[in-house]
Structure formats: C-alpha cells, structure tokens
Design a protein around this motif. Structure first.
Motif, mmCIF file in Angstrom:
data_model
loop_
_atom_site.group_PDB
_atom_site.id
_atom_site.type_symbol
_atom_site.label_atom_id
_atom_site.label_comp_id
_atom_site.label_asym_id
_atom_site.label_seq_id
_atom_site.Cartn_x
_atom_site.Cartn_y
_atom_site.Cartn_z
ATOM 1 N N TYR A 1 -0.766 11.409 1.259
ATOM 2 C CA TYR A 1 -0.655 10.099 1.858
ATOM 3 C C TYR A 1 0.612 9.927 2.764
ATOM 4 O O TYR A 1 1.682 10.678 2.666
ATOM 5 C CB TYR A 1 -0.414 9.022 0.825
ATOM 6 N N ARG A 2 0.691 9.443 3.890
ATOM 7 C CA ARG A 2 1.571 9.323 4.743
ATOM 8 C C ARG A 2 1.630 7.845 4.982
ATOM 9 O O ARG A 2 0.975 6.895 5.039
ATOM 10 C CB ARG A 2 1.048 9.774 6.347
ATOM 11 N N ARG A 3 2.946 7.452 4.925
ATOM 12 C CA ARG A 3 3.327 6.159 5.297
ATOM 13 C C ARG A 3 2.748 5.389 6.442
ATOM 14 O O ARG A 3 2.811 6.096 7.563
ATOM 15 C CB ARG A 3 4.984 5.992 5.305
ATOM 16 N N LYS A 4 2.370 4.126 6.144
ATOM 17 C CA LYS A 4 1.940 3.398 7.327
ATOM 18 C C LYS A 4 2.624 2.312 7.700
ATOM 19 O O LYS A 4 3.606 1.688 7.035
ATOM 20 C CB LYS A 4 0.485 2.631 6.948
ATOM 21 N N SER B 1 2.979 6.052 -3.137
ATOM 22 C CA SER B 1 4.322 6.893 -2.950
ATOM 23 C C SER B 1 4.209 8.020 -3.689
ATOM 24 O O SER B 1 4.966 9.025 -3.344
ATOM 25 C CB SER B 1 5.382 6.236 -3.363
ATOM 26 N N GLU C 1 0.888 -1.257 0.041
ATOM 27 C CA GLU C 1 0.047 0.060 0.122
ATOM 28 C C GLU C 1 0.837 1.300 0.209
ATOM 29 O O GLU C 1 0.697 2.293 -0.843
ATOM 30 C CB GLU C 1 -0.905 0.076 1.182
ATOM 31 N N ASN C 2 1.757 1.411 0.730
ATOM 32 C CA ASN C 2 2.977 2.570 0.914
ATOM 33 C C ASN C 2 3.508 2.678 -0.638
ATOM 34 O O ASN C 2 3.644 3.727 -0.820
ATOM 35 C CB ASN C 2 3.846 2.314 2.119
ATOM 36 N N VAL D 1 7.067 8.363 2.019
ATOM 37 C CA VAL D 1 7.248 7.064 1.645
ATOM 38 C C VAL D 1 8.720 6.872 0.720
ATOM 39 O O VAL D 1 8.927 7.660 0.066
ATOM 40 C CB VAL D 1 6.118 6.482 0.504
ATOM 41 N N GLU E 1 0.528 5.608 11.468
ATOM 42 C CA GLU E 1 0.860 6.451 10.549
ATOM 43 C C GLU E 1 2.292 7.056 10.931
ATOM 44 O O GLU E 1 2.481 7.368 11.986
ATOM 45 C CB GLU E 1 -0.134 7.672 9.922
ATOM 46 N N GLU F 1 10.711 0.752 1.798
ATOM 47 C CA GLU F 1 9.358 -0.156 1.806
ATOM 48 C C GLU F 1 9.784 -1.541 1.056
ATOM 49 O O GLU F 1 9.176 -2.561 1.260
ATOM 50 C CB GLU F 1 8.354 0.702 0.740
#
Length: 150
Positions: free
Chosen positions: A42-45, A31, A26-27, A112, A85, A117
């Motif tokens: 979007y923020r990295r999870k 990106s 998902e990350n 990201v 997050e 990742e």
C-alpha cells in the motif's frame, strides 16, 4: 455575496475536510498492508485541494458568475482536485518469515507514518469544526436579519 453562497462555501469546506479525514483513516488502516490488488504494498494517499473561483476579471465573466449565483451556483470555496499516491520510498523491514519477503528477507512496508496520519486527521477534524462554526454564524446572522424585519 449572498448568505446562501456563504452556506455553499462552508458546505464545500465540510465536504473537502471529510474527504481528508477519510483518506487519513484509510492510510492508518492500511499501514501494515504489504499486498494490494495491484500486487505491491500500500502507498500513502494524499488529498489535493483546489480553490473554486470565478472565471476571471472580465465583465462577461462577472455577469456569468452573477447569473450562476442566482441559479444556486458556487461563489467560491474548495474542492478535492485529486487523490494522489505518495511516491516516497517504501520502508524495508527485515522479516524473513513474512510471505512477501524478498530473497534477502526484507519486506517492503507501506510508506505510512502513523504520527503524520494522526496529525492530518486531527487537522481535518479541526478544519471541519471551523466550517461548522462559520456555518452556524451565517445561520445566526440570517436569523437576526429576519428578526429585524419583524
């Protein structure tokens, strides 16, 4: 510990590693996402894993744990405690023609890191494979134990 609870431990590891791989995917796929449903980039999870353990050292807790094990409960393992997050700063990129650019021409891009990742995904894959290997070893031991009884 019975071999059935060992299967449960391996299964919990498989589930946790699959979730790690899903979040890394998902990350990677987000990106370049500069606008989410909440409005920002979007923020990295990240996946937070937690050990599954017994209740403690008391006799009552051991008795309750043994009862749960006989009923198919977990003897241990791992579970996904949370998906959080990453609060690190977003990455400003100069692109004045982007629709999400601010008045100075900067776009806030997701935090990201593609390399990180990819490594997280590879680590989750290797951990998943290790759990499958342990699962197969337990299965083989159970089969050999049944062969002894013949």
């Amino acid at each position: 510990m019975s071999f059935l609870s060992a299967f449960n431990i391996c299964a919990s590891g498989l589930t946790a590693q699959r979730k790690r791989l899903d979040v890394a995917s998902e990350n990677l796929s987000n990106s370049e996402t500069t606008r989410t449903e909440s409005g920002g980039p979007y923020r990295r999870k990240m996946v937070v894993l937690q050990e599954i353990q017994g209740d403690g050292p008391s006799f009552r807790s051991h008795l309750a744990r043994a009862s749960r094990l006989q009923q198919g409960g977990n003897a241990g393992g791992v579970r996904v405690a949370a998906i959080v997050e990453d609060q690190r700063d977003l990455i400003p990129v100069y692109n004045p023609e982007h629709p999400d650019a601010d008045e100075d021409g900067y776009v806030q891009m997701p935090n990201v890191d593609l390399v990180k990742e990819t490594i997280d995904g590879m680590s989750a894959t290797r951990s998943y494979e290790a759990n499958i290997t342990a699962f197969n070893a337990i299965k083989l031991m159970a089969q050999k134990a049944l062969d002894i009884g013949k």
